[in-house]
Design a protein around this motif. Structure first.
Motif, PDB file in Angstrom:
ATOM      1  N   LYS A  12     169.968  84.803   4.713  1.00  0.00           N
ATOM      2  CA  LYS A  12     169.505  83.513   4.204  1.00  0.00           C
ATOM      3  C   LYS A  12     168.758  82.734   5.273  1.00  0.00           C
ATOM      4  O   LYS A  12     167.745  82.094   4.998  1.00  0.00           O
ATOM      5  CB  LYS A  12     170.708  82.703   3.693  1.00  0.00           C
ATOM      6  CG  LYS A  12     171.299  83.254   2.396  1.00  0.00           C
ATOM      7  CD  LYS A  12     172.390  82.385   1.849  1.00  0.00           C
ATOM      8  CE  LYS A  12     173.682  82.569   2.622  1.00  0.00           C
ATOM      9  NZ  LYS A  12     174.812  81.841   1.984  1.00  0.00           N
TER      10      LYS A  12
ATOM     11  N   GLU B  66     180.858  94.327  -0.679  1.00  0.00           N
ATOM     12  CA  GLU B  66     179.955  93.611   0.223  1.00  0.00           C
ATOM     13  C   GLU B  66     178.494  93.942  -0.074  1.00  0.00           C
ATOM     14  O   GLU B  66     177.621  93.074   0.038  1.00  0.00           O
ATOM     15  CB  GLU B  66     180.295  93.931   1.677  1.00  0.00           C
ATOM     16  CG  GLU B  66     181.712  93.567   2.077  1.00  0.00           C
ATOM     17  CD  GLU B  66     182.073  92.139   1.698  1.00  0.00           C
ATOM     18  OE1 GLU B  66     181.259  91.222   1.969  1.00  0.00           O
ATOM     19  OE2 GLU B  66     183.162  91.940   1.113  1.00  0.00           O
TER      20      GLU B  66
ATOM     21  N   LEU C 186     175.600  91.282  -1.317  1.00  0.00           N
ATOM     22  CA  LEU C 186     174.319  91.184  -0.622  1.00  0.00           C
ATOM     23  C   LEU C 186     173.163  91.284  -1.611  1.00  0.00           C
ATOM     24  O   LEU C 186     172.188  90.515  -1.526  1.00  0.00           O
ATOM     25  CB  LEU C 186     174.211  92.277   0.429  1.00  0.00           C
ATOM     26  CG  LEU C 186     172.941  92.197   1.278  1.00  0.00           C
ATOM     27  CD1 LEU C 186     173.073  91.116   2.342  1.00  0.00           C
ATOM     28  CD2 LEU C 186     172.639  93.533   1.921  1.00  0.00           C
TER      29      LEU C 186
ATOM     30  N   GLU D 150     179.780  88.698   5.030  1.00  0.00           N
ATOM     31  CA  GLU D 150     179.346  87.307   4.993  1.00  0.00           C
ATOM     32  C   GLU D 150     178.401  86.999   6.148  1.00  0.00           C
ATOM     33  O   GLU D 150     177.420  86.265   5.990  1.00  0.00           O
ATOM     34  CB  GLU D 150     180.556  86.384   5.049  1.00  0.00           C
ATOM     35  CG  GLU D 150     180.220  84.897   5.147  1.00  0.00           C
ATOM     36  CD  GLU D 150     179.348  84.405   4.002  1.00  0.00           C
ATOM     37  OE1 GLU D 150     178.506  83.521   4.261  1.00  0.00           O
ATOM     38  OE2 GLU D 150     179.515  84.905   2.867  1.00  0.00           O
TER      39      GLU D 150
ATOM     40  N   ARG E  64     174.985  88.288   5.246  1.00  0.00           N
ATOM     41  CA  ARG E  64     174.364  87.433   4.220  1.00  0.00           C
ATOM     42  C   ARG E  64     173.889  86.117   4.822  1.00  0.00           C
ATOM     43  O   ARG E  64     172.835  85.588   4.439  1.00  0.00           O
ATOM     44  CB  ARG E  64     175.342  87.183   3.075  1.00  0.00           C
ATOM     45  CG  ARG E  64     175.688  88.425   2.276  1.00  0.00           C
ATOM     46  CD  ARG E  64     176.390  88.106   0.971  1.00  0.00           C
ATOM     47  NE  ARG E  64     177.665  87.432   1.143  1.00  0.00           N
ATOM     48  CZ  ARG E  64     178.832  88.043   1.381  1.00  0.00           C
ATOM     49  NH1 ARG E  64     178.860  89.366   1.513  1.00  0.00           N
ATOM     50  NH2 ARG E  64     179.950  87.362   1.503  1.00  0.00           N
TER      51      ARG E  64
ATOM     52  N   GLU F 299     172.691  88.125  -3.387  1.00  0.00           N
ATOM     53  CA  GLU F 299     171.999  87.129  -2.561  1.00  0.00           C
ATOM     54  C   GLU F 299     170.502  87.416  -2.518  1.00  0.00           C
ATOM     55  O   GLU F 299     169.685  86.483  -2.592  1.00  0.00           O
ATOM     56  CB  GLU F 299     172.580  87.140  -1.146  1.00  0.00           C
ATOM     57  CG  GLU F 299     172.080  86.013  -0.272  1.00  0.00           C
ATOM     58  CD  GLU F 299     172.411  84.642  -0.840  1.00  0.00           C
ATOM     59  OE1 GLU F 299     171.493  83.785  -0.871  1.00  0.00           O
ATOM     60  OE2 GLU F 299     173.570  84.425  -1.264  1.00  0.00           O
TER      61      GLU F 299
ATOM     62  N   VAL G 114     167.057  93.059   4.794  1.00  0.00           N
ATOM     63  CA  VAL G 114     168.449  93.491   4.926  1.00  0.00           C
ATOM     64  C   VAL G 114     168.671  94.122   6.295  1.00  0.00           C
ATOM     65  O   VAL G 114     169.646  93.815   6.997  1.00  0.00           O
ATOM     66  CB  VAL G 114     168.826  94.481   3.807  1.00  0.00           C
ATOM     67  CG1 VAL G 114     170.192  95.112   4.067  1.00  0.00           C
ATOM     68  CG2 VAL G 114     168.823  93.782   2.445  1.00  0.00           C
TER      69      VAL G 114
END
Length: 363
Positions: A358, A21, A25, A351, A354, A28, A319
């Motif tokens: 975004k 994970e 990240l 998820e 993330r 991304e 983050v």
């Protein structure tokens, strides 16, 4: 495009699940900020013992030394409890810290307001807790010699040696002062000066260095009192600096202020070279492979990686904000959840973070 080489050491137990994970990240982050992260994988811990016969292969050391940062999952488990010391998974962890000359372990203890009910302590005690524990990482009783087990007149005798140099003490205490300057300018030095000669020197060094940081308030606290005060009134602390074993114990105790070990990241830094970033929780072999582990400590460790090794402060803040947002919206893993909240599996929580990352960038 900025390009960074990241050594990834998934390790044992839940390590591979939570590290996955964190890698997703970072990928991304790379897409959103036009960074290229080159992930190179290595073996450490029990899996390395099983596959190559040593908890820290030479290839892993070279991989880490040639990288910009190291992302680690977890090591150990009962499977390897009966191995000799040179083959124990934890020997690999100590070894990589030594190989990279990592002397300062930073363990932030921050209570997200949406998780205040997860702490076993009362709301009024833990509200607004924000502590940074700075632990010396290369000296003390974990590394001192001689270390042995022998037979004497009264049966088995054991020896562990607590060894420190003044230089080692000065280096970590100075780091504590520097970090306190960027926070609330309050440093608590923890020792056992009423009993240990090493702690008496530690206190002398701290007092001497304090002259160089007149803007930082220095106080001393015995470790047994510090353990009590962390539970009684954690808000009194800003930055805590202490030696290796005391820091190991106090940081695990402090994790319960946040409600779960699954919420605490860490950074291990040296004078130069790559830093090592890992969650402070263990390998949790009892839940390995079940996709129920909390990945947030590892994800938050990537924020420290972005900040301390790559100098990407904006990305690091993003983050942390994404984690905060996911928690505010009620997303939980089983260690911090309750029956009325949305309890997610490991990959679902990753998820969710993330997605908020975004969304924050777009806004």
């Amino acid at each position: 495009m900025s390009r960074y080489k990241i050594a990834v050491l998934p390790g044992d137990g839940i390590g591979p699940e939570v590290v996955t994970e964190a890698v997703l990240l970072l990928e991304e982050i790379g897409k959103q900020y036009n960074h290229q992260f080159d992930f190179k994988y290595g073996k450490i811990g029990g899996v390395a013992v099983d596959e190559v016969g040593t908890p820290l292969p030479g290839e892993t050391i070279e991989l880490c030394k040639s990288s910009d940062a190291v992302l680690l999952g977890a090591v150990g488990g009962p499977k390897w409890d009966n191995e000799p010391p040179v083959r124990k998974p934890e020997t690999g962890l100590l070894g990589i810290r030594k190989a990279l000359q990592l002397y300062a372990n930073l363990r932030p203890v921050t209570l997200f307001s949406s998780l205040i009910h997860s702490s076993p302590l009362k709301r009024e005690v833990v509200l607004d807790t924000d502590i940074l524990i700075v632990r010396e990482l290369t000296g003390g009783i974990y590394f001192g010699t001689p270390r042995e087990r022998r037979v004497g007149e009264n049966g088995v005798e054991v020896v562990d040696t607590l060894f420190y140099t003044e230089k080692e003490m000065e280096r970590i205490i100075r780091k504590g002062f520097e970090l306190a300057q960027g926070r609330k300018k309050k440093l608590t030095s923890v020792d056992k000066a009423n009993v240990l000669e090493s702690s008496r020197l530690w206190r002398e060094v701290a007092n001497r260095i304090a002259v160089d940081y007149p803007d930082v308030e220095l106080s001393h606290m015995l470790v047994d009192n510090a353990a009590m005060q962390l539970i009684r009134n954690p808000r009194q602390f800003d930055v805590i600096v202490t030696e290796n074993m005391f820091g190991d114990i106090l940081s695990d105790e402090a994790s319960m202020l946040t409600g779960s070990l699954g919420m605490l990241p860490s950074a291990s830094l040296g004078v130069s070279g790559p830093g090592l970033y890992e969650p402070i929780h263990g390998s949790a072999p009892d839940i390995a492979g079940k996709q129920v582990a909390n990945p947030l400590a590892t994800i938050l460790s990537t924020a420290l990686l972005l900040r301390h090794s790559l100098g990407l402060e904006e990305e690091a803040n993003l983050v942390e904000q994404a984690v905060d947002k996911a928690l505010e919206q009620g997303y939980r893993t089983q260690d911090i959840g309750s029956e009325w909240e949305r309890v997610l599996c490991t990959s679902q929580m990753g998820e969710a973070v993330r997605s908020y990352l975004k969304a924050t960038i777009k806004n």
